[in-house]
Design a protein around this motif. Structure first.
Motif, mmCIF file in Angstrom:
data_model
loop_
_atom_site.group_PDB
_atom_site.id
_atom_site.type_symbol
_atom_site.label_atom_id
_atom_site.label_comp_id
_atom_site.label_asym_id
_atom_site.label_seq_id
_atom_site.Cartn_x
_atom_site.Cartn_y
_atom_site.Cartn_z
ATOM 1 N N THR A 1 0.873 -1.000 0.059
ATOM 2 C CA THR A 1 0.036 -0.084 0.281
ATOM 3 C C THR A 1 0.686 1.008 0.116
ATOM 4 O O THR A 1 2.000 1.409 0.030
ATOM 5 C CB THR A 1 -0.854 -0.156 1.204
ATOM 6 N N SER A 2 0.038 2.346 -0.446
ATOM 7 C CA SER A 2 1.178 3.635 -0.367
ATOM 8 C C SER A 2 -0.001 4.095 1.100
ATOM 9 O O SER A 2 -1.029 4.687 0.773
ATOM 10 C CB SER A 2 1.395 4.169 -1.524
ATOM 11 N N MET A 3 0.854 5.740 1.106
ATOM 12 C CA MET A 3 0.163 6.892 1.280
ATOM 13 C C MET A 3 -0.055 7.701 0.517
ATOM 14 O O MET A 3 0.468 7.974 0.406
ATOM 15 C CB MET A 3 1.270 7.285 2.459
ATOM 16 N N GLY A 4 -1.231 8.586 1.000
ATOM 17 C CA GLY A 4 -1.808 9.151 0.153
ATOM 18 C C GLY A 4 -1.638 10.502 1.079
ATOM 19 O O GLY A 4 -0.963 10.900 1.628
ATOM 20 N N GLU A 5 -2.016 11.735 -0.122
ATOM 21 C CA GLU A 5 -1.758 13.334 0.425
ATOM 22 C C GLU A 5 -2.089 13.557 1.736
ATOM 23 O O GLU A 5 -1.643 14.356 2.607
ATOM 24 C CB GLU A 5 -1.792 14.463 -0.613
ATOM 25 N N ARG A 6 -3.156 13.276 2.370
ATOM 26 C CA ARG A 6 -3.695 13.657 3.497
ATOM 27 C C ARG A 6 -3.089 12.273 4.671
ATOM 28 O O ARG A 6 -3.966 11.931 5.542
ATOM 29 C CB ARG A 6 -5.098 13.505 3.347
ATOM 30 N N GLY A 7 -1.877 11.395 4.084
ATOM 31 C CA GLY A 7 -2.208 10.231 5.337
ATOM 32 C C GLY A 7 -2.683 9.157 5.733
ATOM 33 O O GLY A 7 -2.640 8.604 6.825
ATOM 34 N N GLN A 8 -3.763 9.192 4.403
ATOM 35 C CA GLN A 8 -4.171 7.935 4.400
ATOM 36 C C GLN A 8 -3.402 6.466 3.671
ATOM 37 O O GLN A 8 -2.930 7.078 2.849
ATOM 38 C CB GLN A 8 -5.826 8.242 3.965
ATOM 39 N N VAL A 9 -4.144 5.669 4.568
ATOM 40 C CA VAL A 9 -3.654 4.401 4.164
ATOM 41 C C VAL A 9 -4.447 3.030 3.180
ATOM 42 O O VAL A 9 -5.398 3.202 4.668
ATOM 43 C CB VAL A 9 -2.171 3.815 5.305
ATOM 44 N N VAL A 10 -4.690 2.325 2.692
ATOM 45 C CA VAL A 10 -5.601 2.065 2.036
ATOM 46 C C VAL A 10 -4.739 0.428 2.957
ATOM 47 O O VAL A 10 -4.167 0.511 2.942
ATOM 48 C CB VAL A 10 -5.709 1.880 0.558
ATOM 49 N N ILE A 11 -5.573 -0.842 3.635
ATOM 50 C CA ILE A 11 -5.849 -1.659 3.888
ATOM 51 C C ILE A 11 -5.639 -2.659 2.380
ATOM 52 O O ILE A 11 -6.644 -2.802 2.034
ATOM 53 C CB ILE A 11 -6.201 -2.586 5.271
ATOM 54 N N PRO A 12 -4.708 -3.302 2.067
ATOM 55 C CA PRO A 12 -5.023 -4.071 0.763
ATOM 56 C C PRO A 12 -6.365 -5.139 1.258
ATOM 57 O O PRO A 12 -6.667 -5.380 2.328
ATOM 58 C CB PRO A 12 -3.766 -4.965 0.789
ATOM 59 N N ARG A 13 -7.402 -5.786 0.518
ATOM 60 C CA ARG A 13 -8.357 -6.185 0.643
ATOM 61 C C ARG A 13 -7.849 -7.766 1.365
ATOM 62 O O ARG A 13 -8.647 -8.335 1.519
ATOM 63 C CB ARG A 13 -9.122 -6.927 -0.926
ATOM 64 N N GLU A 14 -7.218 -8.547 0.394
ATOM 65 C CA GLU A 14 -6.424 -9.474 1.149
ATOM 66 C C GLU A 14 -6.314 -9.873 2.308
ATOM 67 O O GLU A 14 -6.830 -10.370 3.214
ATOM 68 C CB GLU A 14 -4.910 -10.045 0.532
ATOM 69 N N ALA A 15 -5.257 -8.342 3.001
ATOM 70 C CA ALA A 15 -5.530 -8.442 4.521
ATOM 71 C C ALA A 15 -6.571 -8.323 5.265
ATOM 72 O O ALA A 15 -6.802 -8.477 6.118
ATOM 73 C CB ALA A 15 -4.660 -6.964 4.690
ATOM 74 N N ARG A 16 -7.721 -7.071 4.442
ATOM 75 C CA ARG A 16 -8.999 -6.934 4.638
ATOM 76 C C ARG A 16 -9.946 -8.266 5.503
ATOM 77 O O ARG A 16 -10.366 -8.267 6.529
ATOM 78 C CB ARG A 16 -9.940 -5.567 4.485
ATOM 79 N N GLU A 17 -10.080 -8.882 4.557
ATOM 80 C CA GLU A 17 -9.928 -10.429 4.704
ATOM 81 C C GLU A 17 -10.632 -11.534 5.288
ATOM 82 O O GLU A 17 -10.581 -11.684 5.911
ATOM 83 C CB GLU A 17 -10.438 -11.202 3.162
ATOM 84 N N GLU A 18 -8.774 -11.566 5.540
ATOM 85 C CA GLU A 18 -8.341 -12.701 6.115
ATOM 86 C C GLU A 18 -8.274 -12.096 7.377
ATOM 87 O O GLU A 18 -7.926 -13.266 8.416
ATOM 88 C CB GLU A 18 -6.271 -12.752 5.500
ATOM 89 N N LEU A 19 -7.902 -11.099 7.855
ATOM 90 C CA LEU A 19 -7.891 -10.538 9.361
ATOM 91 C C LEU A 19 -9.053 -10.089 10.069
ATOM 92 O O LEU A 19 -9.233 -9.485 10.354
ATOM 93 C CB LEU A 19 -6.629 -9.363 9.192
ATOM 94 N N ASP A 20 -9.993 -10.325 9.200
ATOM 95 C CA ASP A 20 -11.954 -9.832 9.154
ATOM 96 C C ASP A 20 -11.729 -8.822 9.787
ATOM 97 O O ASP A 20 -12.198 -8.410 10.604
ATOM 98 C CB ASP A 20 -12.522 -10.264 10.339
#
Length: 116
Positions: free
Chosen positions: A20-39
């Motif tokens: 992932t990478s950090m956007g201009e506003r400091g936000q980071v997107v957690i990849p879908r695979e991580a969101r699914e596996e880690l609920d």
């Protein structure tokens, strides 16, 4: 036999679940695979740990961290009460032991030969 997904590599007790990478506003997107596996659900809270020297950022679900903190506090209360009991036992002398102690050195008189 379960096969590893191509982009999941072993890493300690976990695994790499994407990039992932950090956007201009400091936000980071957690990849879908991580969101699914880690609920991980929308709105979920995280504790953020970091190590500047190693350039590491670690996210831990607040719920899991709170469970750990509750366990630790419960265990520390048990240790505190055990330590207090040991301290209390070592600092109190039962009354019947007072009679068994020898008189203080100042109260003892050396035997003196009367011929001297």
């Amino acid at each position: 036999m379960q096969q590893k997904k191509e982009n999941s590599h072993g890493f300690g007790h976990g695994k790499v679940l994407g990039t992932t990478s950090m956007g201009e506003r400091g936000q980071v997107v957690i990849p879908r695979e991580a969101r699914e596996e880690l609920d991980i659900k929308p709105g979920e809270k995280f504790i953020v740990f970091g190590n500047k020297r190693k350039g590491a950022v670690i996210l831990v679900k607040a719920e899991m961290f709170n469970k750990f903190a509750d366990f630790f506090m419960s265990a520390s209360k048990k240790f505190e009460s055990m330590a207090q009991a040991i301290f209390d036992k070592s600092t109190t002398i039962p009354e019947d032991e007072d009679d068994d102690q020898e008189p203080a050195a100042a109260e003892k008189r050396p035997e003196v030969d009367e011929k001297e």
